[in-house]
Design an enzyme around this catalytic site. Structure first.
Site, PDB file in Angstrom:
ATOM      1  N   SER A   1     -11.624  -2.161  -0.303  1.00 56.67           N
ATOM      2  CA  SER A   1     -10.340  -2.238  -0.019  1.00 56.67           C
ATOM      3  C   SER A   1     -10.253  -2.248   1.577  1.00 56.67           C
ATOM      4  CB  SER A   1      -9.659  -1.014  -0.395  1.00 56.67           C
ATOM      5  OG  SER A   1      -9.803   0.092   0.215  1.00 56.67           O
TER       6      SER A   1
ATOM      7  N   HIS B   1      -3.868   5.606   3.782  1.00 58.59           N
ATOM      8  CA  HIS B   1      -4.683   4.181   3.348  1.00 58.59           C
ATOM      9  C   HIS B   1      -3.693   3.114   4.066  1.00 58.59           C
ATOM     10  CE1 HIS B   1      -6.002   1.163   0.633  1.00 58.59           C
ATOM     11  NE2 HIS B   1      -7.343   1.841   0.970  1.00 58.59           N
TER      12      HIS B   1
ATOM     13  N   ASP C   1       1.012  -1.121   0.033  1.00 58.24           N
ATOM     14  CA  ASP C   1      -0.122   0.035   0.037  1.00 58.24           C
ATOM     15  C   ASP C   1       0.888   1.164   0.141  1.00 58.24           C
ATOM     16  OD1 ASP C   1      -2.614   1.722   0.862  1.00 58.24           O
ATOM     17  OD2 ASP C   1      -3.299  -0.263   0.837  1.00 58.24           O
TER      18      ASP C   1
END
Length: 1065
Positions: free
Chosen positions: A432, A267, A236
């Site tokens: 996600s 994130h 990520d």
């Protein structure tokens, strides 16, 4: 005295309460500067001092393209950098281009010191012959362009009014915005919403629990399972070094061109927190080894080569679980897909988000759509399928049949709490978010298995889907096998032995809605076979094979001999999986029979045993029950053939949207089975649709052929056969779309990063090819582009980027309407209304017994991708016309009827010069710069399995909760875990929502802070009690002794004679 004691107790309570307020909350971090973000200004990045529940919306601008002059050269094995350079140099020396300039692009990352199976090469002005020369080298497997992904994030306050952290906005508007390549599946499309928990009238819904406790991870924690010994990788945006939520970050690696390991977006931190956070918003496996792979820059840029290097490093580090909360529709990105296969072949359990492009079907993302990957969809906390969650089926197999069942499972992905960028918690939504929920659960489950050799991508997926809880009223292409059940998965894994299984585990064409769209219509003799694509999961080994052939065994008491079955399957099951395609047709003797038929297919899978095993080969036999509804063969007039063979979509080419108003979706990414596109059988008023999946030369029996939005070319033999069939009674309905070369050049887009243009390879439909098909009858579509609302036969209609009819026979019926010239608007930004645009034509061919032809210039009204107003009523009227020659009076006598056009008003569209349709076409191939038709493919001929009938009764209910062959859940008993549940009360601002476990801290070894704080409270309490007794003793000694009364009167008599005054001493 009593009053003094009461006042003293009150003072003591206040004192203790004050101490408790001054001390840090048990199991939580003190929050500094926490403030709500509602109403704040536009934020380039979320502040680390934001509230524990940030309410942010992320808007995304996304583009992707091939990097000019850069190529990924994949090798057949792993070689050193020197060897790779020598192989490339040796291959390019054989090229005839002596002026060729090339060099190896240096890659500075943790994997650069190790052997690799690919190289990144910069080749200036590479000719096709140079690339072919490279691929001719014996050690070079493939040469593909390097790809670059670019994303721009804008953080803005949520438009909803301020609400508590545990409240959910009342309404949300969702829209599909499919990216061109891979992107984070919560950083895009406006799906990163701080939704919080849905408020309802159900009890115990006021305080949001963390997702780990909701899925009962605390049961496994209290058994001592916390993810210890399991390596989990997060691909990520990185993670900061000293984040307070993590205690076991084993390694952070950077694969980008930025010199930082930290997360600048939040994130990656959120995803890692859902998996392994140890406090506040607890993760599933806080004791797991976290390996952080930073594969996106703060500017949201990534390259395929970065992923390939990072994947190689993950294999080298023997990663057990890998979470990939990114995805894209491009399953033809060969280096990426190949590397995913290699990862899982090395026992890496990959968990990936299925996509945020719901509620449309056929919108799955890669790699979640691969058989060896666990694809995860999203639900909310009320167990409803999240609207944003992408739907199956897989599109790899289309248009040749049905796709596979995906997602594999679903879990919570709406309003899930996870770690903030620097500290605190936040709530996000998207698949996600659901992906790390499953990745965390998988990590926790893997740590519970004593024999880790049993844990592999297949066995873990088998346990998850066998234990999943099916959601009522939801089909399998929305929920897969159901909702994640962590405890049942634990029970299955701990009584598991290696075996094969099937997904789905049975075929029941009578079960609705779960088996939709298979169950939407019965089958009949003479119809096209129904194809069900089943996935074989092989938990015995990474490679396997099917022994002999699958066996078809019909149940005679249940009329199993009324159906024929043909089976095709993977010659090799690798990695961990393969396919089993079952074609079901009706036997001739059941042509006029109606009823239900049943049988089953037996499959035996074999895999090589481990090296240290004395057994040469492991085998496992699985049974696939089949149940179908058969009806008498409908009359030919009722059978409608839907041409699916001539549909194309991205990937791999740029095929623009049918409706040009949908600017957020420039690519036509969707190709779905006709039953998923619409109309559905119940909307066809008794007509029975059937897919035409192998071209017009392999056409089944039917009265009407329906062609919708075809982008493909046609073989000359197809054109000849169709004309002959129409003369012999076949009718034809064509729903076209726009095709204008000027507009196609206008809707191309430029990528600022790679400085290259994306040019469409066709329009909304391939109108020049359609005109070739219908030119023999004096018909043609124009290159006009029109849009507008109108009324037809008392029905409201919308024309969405359609073309007009340029030429039509003079004895035909033509309907015209006043529409807006959208082509003029696109090209010159001018608005003009054109009167009398021919949009619908009906024609009876002159040959005796000939069929009828209908043309309509727009397909959006029957395709559910962006349908605004449907025209199913019109389709039904047209089917009545083509089947029974019943001309609708509302059309034949319409005041909108005009004289058929002769073709002089509009030029006919010509194919775009220099288009690359031949690269993706099933019909065309390159030939000296001038594409020509490929050799005509043969029609498929199914080899029907020889039945081995069984004279026994079939099971009445095929769906029992899916059990693996060796699993007995009763043998794996759970401990009697005491659950602590405080009373429900509203949360204070900034208060942690963790409440299933006292203080919000993990049990066992995670109550260290609790253990440090409890003695303080115990000491203070003891001091308070001691002080109380000292005061009482002192008062007792200071009082004078009273004489002992001679007679002790009863208390109730004293109360009766009392005057109500207290006597003095």
């Amino acid at each position: 005295m009593r009053l003094k004691m009461l006042l003293f107790s009150v003072l003591v309570s206040m004192f203790v309460g004050l101490l408790a307020a001054l001390l840090p909350a048990v199991g939580t971090e003190p929050e500094q500067g926490a403030k709500p973000t509602i109403g704040s200004t536009l934020l380039p990045l979320p502040s680390p001092h934001d509230s524990n529940c940030s309410h942010l919306t992320v808007k995304l601008e996304f583009s992707s393209e091939v990097v000019e002059h850069e190529y990924i050269v994949a090798f057949t094995g792993y070689f050193s950098a020197k060897a790779r350079s020598l192989y490339i140099s040796s291959a390019l020396r054989g090229s005839r281009d002596r002026q060729l300039e090339w060099h190896v692009v240096p890659r500075e990352n943790p994997a650069s010191d190790f052997p690799s199976d690919f190289e990144l090469v910069h080749i200036r002005q590479a000719s096709p012959s140079s690339l072919l020369t490279l691929e001719d080298h014996p050690y070079i497997k493939r040469v593909t362009p390097q790809r670059k992904v670019f994303r721009t994030l804008k953080y803005a306050p949520s438009p909803e009014p301020a609400a508590p952290c545990n409240a959910k906005p009342v309404t949300q508007k969702w829209q599909s915005s499919r990216p061109f390549r891979r992107t984070s599946l919560s950083l895009g499309s406006g799906f990163w919403h701080a939704t919080g928990r849905h408020s309802s009238r159900r009890l115990l819904r006021a305080i949001p629990r963390h997702v780990a406790q909701i899925l009962q991870a605390d049961v496994l924690w209290q058994m001592g399972h916390t993810g210890s010994g399991v390596k989990v990788a997060v691909f990520d945006t990185g993670l900061s070094e000293k984040h307070p939520h993590f205690k076991n970050v084993k390694e952070r690696t950077n694969w980008t061109n930025e010199k930082t390991l930290d997360d600048g977006l939040g994130h990656g931190t959120f995803v890692a927190g859902v998996i392994a956070s140890m406090r506040e918003c607890q993760g599933f496996a806080p004791d797991s080894e976290l390996h952080i792979f930073r594969v996106f820059t703060n500017n949201q840029v990534s390259y395929t080569s970065w992923f390939l290097d990072a994947f190689n490093y993950a294999i080298l580090k023997k990663i057990d679980v890998l979470n990939l909360s990114i995805g894209g529709p491009d399953f033809m990105d060969h280096p990426f897909v190949d590397k995913v296969w290699e990862l899982t072949a090395n026992k890496v359990i990959m968990v990936s988000a299925i996509g945020n492009d719901g509620p449309l079907y056929g919108t799955l993302n890669n790699p979640a759509d691969q058989m060896d990957v666990i694809g995860v969809g999203g639900i909310d906390f009320e167990d409803n399928i999240a609207r944003f969650s992408s739907r199956g089926m897989t599109t790899w197999e289309l248009p040749g049949g049905y796709g596979r069942v995906k997602p594999d499972i679903v879990t919570y992905g709406s309003g899930v709490r996870g770690s903030g960028l620097k500290e605190g918690c936040r709530s996000l939504s998207g698949t996600s978010v659901a992906s790390p929920v499953v990745a965390g659960a998988v990590t926790l489950l893997a740590s519970t298995v004593l024999n880790r050799e049993l844990v592999n991508p297949a066995s873990m997926k088998q346990a998850l889907i066998a234990s999943a809880r099916r959601l009522p009223g939801v089909n399998m292409f929305e929920q897969g096998h159901g909702k994640l059940d962590l405890i049942r998965a634990y029970q299955i894994l701990n009584s598991y032995r290696p075996q094969a299984s099937l997904s789905p585990s049975y075929i029941d064409l009578t079960e609705c809605p779960y088996m939709w769209p298979y169950c939407s219509q019965p089958i009949y003799y003479g119809g096209m076979p129904t194809i069900v694509n089943v996935t074989i999961l092989n938990g015995m080994g990474v490679t396997g094979r099917i022994i002999d052939k699958p066996i078809w065994q019909p149940y005679l008491p249940q009329n199993g001999d009324h159906i024929d079955v043909a089976i095709s399957y993977s010659p090799v099951l690798w990695p961990w999986a393969g396919y089993l395609a079952v074609s079901i047709s009706v036997a001739k003797k059941a042509a006029s029979w109606e009823g239900v038929a049943q049988g089953h297919v037996m499959v035996t899978v074999a895999s090589p045993a481990e090296n240290d095993s004395d057994v040469g080969e492991l085998t496992s036999t699985v049974k696939l029950p089949i149940k179908v509804k058969i009806v008498p063969t409908p009359p030919r007039s009722k059978r409608v053939l839907w041409d699916q063979y001539h549909n194309l979509r991205y990937p791999p080419g740029y095929f623009p949207r049918d409706n040009l108003r949908m600017k957020n979706d420039p690519l036509d990414c969707l190709i779905r089975h006709f039953q998923e596109r619409g109309p559905h059988p119940h909307q066809l008023q008794g007509h029975v649709p059937a897919p035409e999946e192998h071209g017009l030369l392999c056409r089944g029996a039917g009265r009407t052929l329906l062609m919708v939005d075809g982008e493909e070319e046609y073989f000359p033999e197809e054109i000849t056969k169709l004309r002959r069939d129409v003369d012999n009674g076949l009718s034809l309905i064509i729903f076209s779309d726009w095709y204008n070369t000027s507009v196609m050049r206008k809707v191309k887009f430029y990528d600022e990063n790679t400085r290259q243009w994306w040019m469409p390879d066709t329009g909304g439909a391939n109108v020049p090819a359609l005109n070739d098909l219908i030119s023999v009858w004096g018909m043609a579509f124009s290159d006009g582009l029109y849009e507008g609302d109108f009324s037809l036969a008392d029905h409201d209609m919308y024309y969405a980027s359609g073309c007009s009819i340029a030429r039509f026979p003079e004895d035909g019926i033509v309907i015209a309407k006043n529409l807006k010239d959208q082509g003029l608007e696109v090209l010159k930004q001018e608005t003009a209304v054109v009167e009398g645009v021919p949009i619908l034509g009906l024609y009876q061919t002159p040959s005796e017994g000939g069929g009828r032809i209908v043309l309509y210039g727009d397909s959006n009204c029957i395709d559910d991708s962006h349908r605004q107003k449907d025209c199913f009523w019109l389709l039904d009227a047209l089917l009545q016309y083509t089947s029974y020659s019943m001309t609708p009076p509302s059309l034949s006598h319409s005041h909108s009827r005009v004289s058929p056009p002769t073709g002089s008003e509009h030029p006919l569209p010509q194919r775009l010069e220099g288009n690359h349709l031949y690269r993706y076409s099933k019909v065309l191939e390159a030939h000296l710069g001038d594409p020509k038709p490929r050799p005509l493919p043969a029609c498929p001929h199914l080899s029907w399995a020889k039945p081995q009938p069984l004279n026994e009764t079939a099971p009445s209910n095929l769906w029992k909760h899916q059990k693996l062959l060796s699993v007995d859940l009763d043998k794996v008993a759970l401990p009697n875990v005491k659950s602590y549940r405080p009373q429900v009360r509203p949360l204070s601002p900034g208060e942690s929502g963790a409440w299933d476990i006292p203080g919000g801290i993990m049990p066992g070894r995670y109550n260290q802070e609790v253990g440090q704080t409890i003695p303080v409270f115990a000491f203070l309490g003891a001091m308070v009690v001691l002080s109380f007794f000292v005061v009482q003793l002192t008062k007792a000694k200071s009082k004078p002794k009273r004489r002992k009364p001679r007679i002790k009167r009863p208390t109730y008599l004293q109360q009766q004679t009392s005057t109500g005054k207290t006597p003095t001493v």
